[in-house]
Design a protein around this motif. Structure first.
Motif, short mmCIF file in Angstrom:
data_model
loop_
_atom_site.label_atom_id
_atom_site.label_comp_id
_atom_site.label_asym_id
_atom_site.label_seq_id
_atom_site.Cartn_x
_atom_site.Cartn_y
_atom_site.Cartn_z
N ILE A 34 -12.92 1.90 1.25
CA ILE A 34 -11.97 0.80 1.40
C ILE A 34 -10.80 1.03 0.45
CG2 ILE A 34 -11.64 -1.69 1.23
CD1 ILE A 34 -13.41 -0.89 3.52
N HIS B 61 -1.56 -0.52 3.03
CA HIS B 61 -2.91 -0.23 3.54
C HIS B 61 -4.00 -0.86 2.67
CE1 HIS B 61 -1.09 2.51 6.34
NE2 HIS B 61 -0.63 3.30 5.38
N GLN C 77 -7.83 -2.03 3.63
CA GLN C 77 -8.18 -1.49 4.95
C GLN C 77 -9.18 -0.33 4.79
OE1 GLN C 77 -4.88 -0.63 7.54
NE2 GLN C 77 -3.58 -2.22 6.60
N ILE D 116 -6.10 5.91 8.51
CA ILE D 116 -6.28 4.46 8.57
C ILE D 116 -6.32 4.10 10.05
CG2 ILE D 116 -5.32 2.20 8.03
CD1 ILE D 116 -6.25 3.66 5.57
N GLY D 117 -7.48 3.72 10.53
CA GLY D 117 -7.65 3.57 11.97
C GLY D 117 -7.56 4.93 12.63
#
Length: 397
Positions: free
Chosen positions: A332, A352, A355, A370-371
């Motif tokens: 995280i 970010h 996230q 990220i994603g």
């Protein structure tokens, strides 16, 4: 109740004694009243006639024969191995005894199977050779780590030895984290920067440079936590070696070399007390040969430290010395927009924060997602704690 292994109650014992004295009564009815069988009654009657009152006491349930019992000759060899190892100043635990048995086939009784570690411990316990020690914390209480290759990480520390003259000297000890190979036992007047570097260069000249060097926070080793750089840290930085100081007040970080101190001290106690540093150095050189080339270790698959060290492949300074494994981890992003990787902080931006990030790593090359979007690509600079935003190699749009 009247059972084997359990003493009979007084009423039943009196009933048996009355019958033995000649009193006549209905045995079946009396046994039913007491809740025992007539077979049990007559069994104890026979015992009472032969043994008297002793016939009422419990008898051993030990079998008449024990085919799986360890032979006396096997126990004698186990005890002899224990004494031989202890007399040599070496570890004499069950695993060391089993290796000793394997290395001395001429001492083993013909046709006997080599016992397990648990059996060896039971034999030693029966012979009164097990020393009780305080209960230790379970292994799960600590975080274990081990280098994958020789020369990936060295551990270095020192311990004091008192000579026969009463003078105290320092032994600077270096151990390979992967193979437990004893790289150096260097006698010095104290734990000072000059002798620490001399011990390190002696080991490096013989066995090559490591990728990492782990020490405690002694002033001769590290000044990082005091706001300055020690000579050892500066030299490691120049050579491309990552210096890792242990946590303050946590010697378990350098636990392998700390444990090696215990083995070394035990061996020295079995030797004549050295009178000069030179004599002590000669003893330690002999010890290193015994430790590295004769002592086999279970966690090394029965190999000696020397065999595992030479088996390789050896690591060294720089990120490309070995083909690093490919790793994928998840974490995280912190509130400051950073993620932690191997003791460094990689900044990927405050937008970010909070996230989940997916990190693809191979050695020091890192790609952060990220994603489904790439947030950063970077080559870690292990000389820096914080990987600055300007150091990030972002992909072309």
């Amino acid at each position: 109740m009247a059972r084997d292994g359990v003493a009979v109650d007084p009423v039943f014992a009196a009933l048996v004694a009355r019958r033995r004295a000649g009193e006549r009564f209905d045995v079946r009815a009396e046994c039913a009243r007491l809740g025992v069988s007539t077979k049990t009654f007559y069994k104890y009657l026979r015992r009472f006639e032969i043994e008297g009152v002793d016939g009422f006491y419990p008898r051993s349930r030990r079998p008449l024969t024990s085919p799986s019992l360890v032979a006396a000759a096997v126990e004698d060899v186990i005890v002899a191995a224990r004494k031989d190892l202890a007399g040599s100043g070496l570890d004499e635990g069950a695993e060391s005894i089993l290796f000793w048995i394997t290395d001395h086939p001429d001492q083993w009784p013909p046709g006997q199977v080599v016992p397990s570690r648990a059996t060896v411990n039971r034999v030693l316990d029966r012979r009164g050779m097990v020393v009780a020690v305080p209960q230790r914390a379970p292994k799960r209480c600590g975080r274990r780590f081990e280098a994958d290759h020789p020369n990936t990480r060295w551990q270095m520390d020192g311990f004091e030895v008192t000579l026969s003259t009463g003078i105290k000297v320092m032994v600077l000890h270096i151990l390979d984290d992967c193979s437990r190979f004893d790289l150096a036992c260097h006698v010095a007047s104290s734990e000072n920067a000059h002798d620490v570097w001399a011990a390190f260069t002696t080991a490096a000249a013989a066995y090559g440079l490591p990728a990492q060097l782990q020490t405690d926070n002694g002033t001769a080793f590290s000044g990082k936590r005091r706001g300055w750089t020690s000579a050892l840290e500066a030299n490691c930085l120049t050579l491309g070696i990552r210096h890792i100081p242990s946590s303050v007040g946590h010697p378990q970080t350098c636990g392998k070399v700390e444990r090696a101190h215990k083995t070394t001290r035990k061996w020295l106690r079995s030797q004549p007390l050295a009178g000069t540093p030179e004599e002590l150095q000669t003893q330690l050189d002999t010890y290193r040969v015994i430790y590295n080339e004769q002592r086999r270790k279970t966690h090394l698959g029965g190999l000696t430290p020397d065999q595992r060290f030479r088996l390789g492949p050896r690591d060294g300074p720089g990120p490309d010395t070995l083909t690093a494994p490919f790793l994928v981890t998840e974490c995280i992003t912190s509130t400051s927009g950073c993620i932690g990787i191997d003791g460094t902080l990689v900044g990927i931006g405050r937008p970010h924060a909070g996230q989940p990030a997916t990190v693809f790593r191979q050695g020091d090359r890192v790609t952060v997602f990220i994603g489904n979007e790439i947030a950063a690509e970077i080559v870690l600079d292990r000389r820096r704690r914080y990987q600055r935003q300007s150091g990030l190699e972002l992909p072309m749009s």
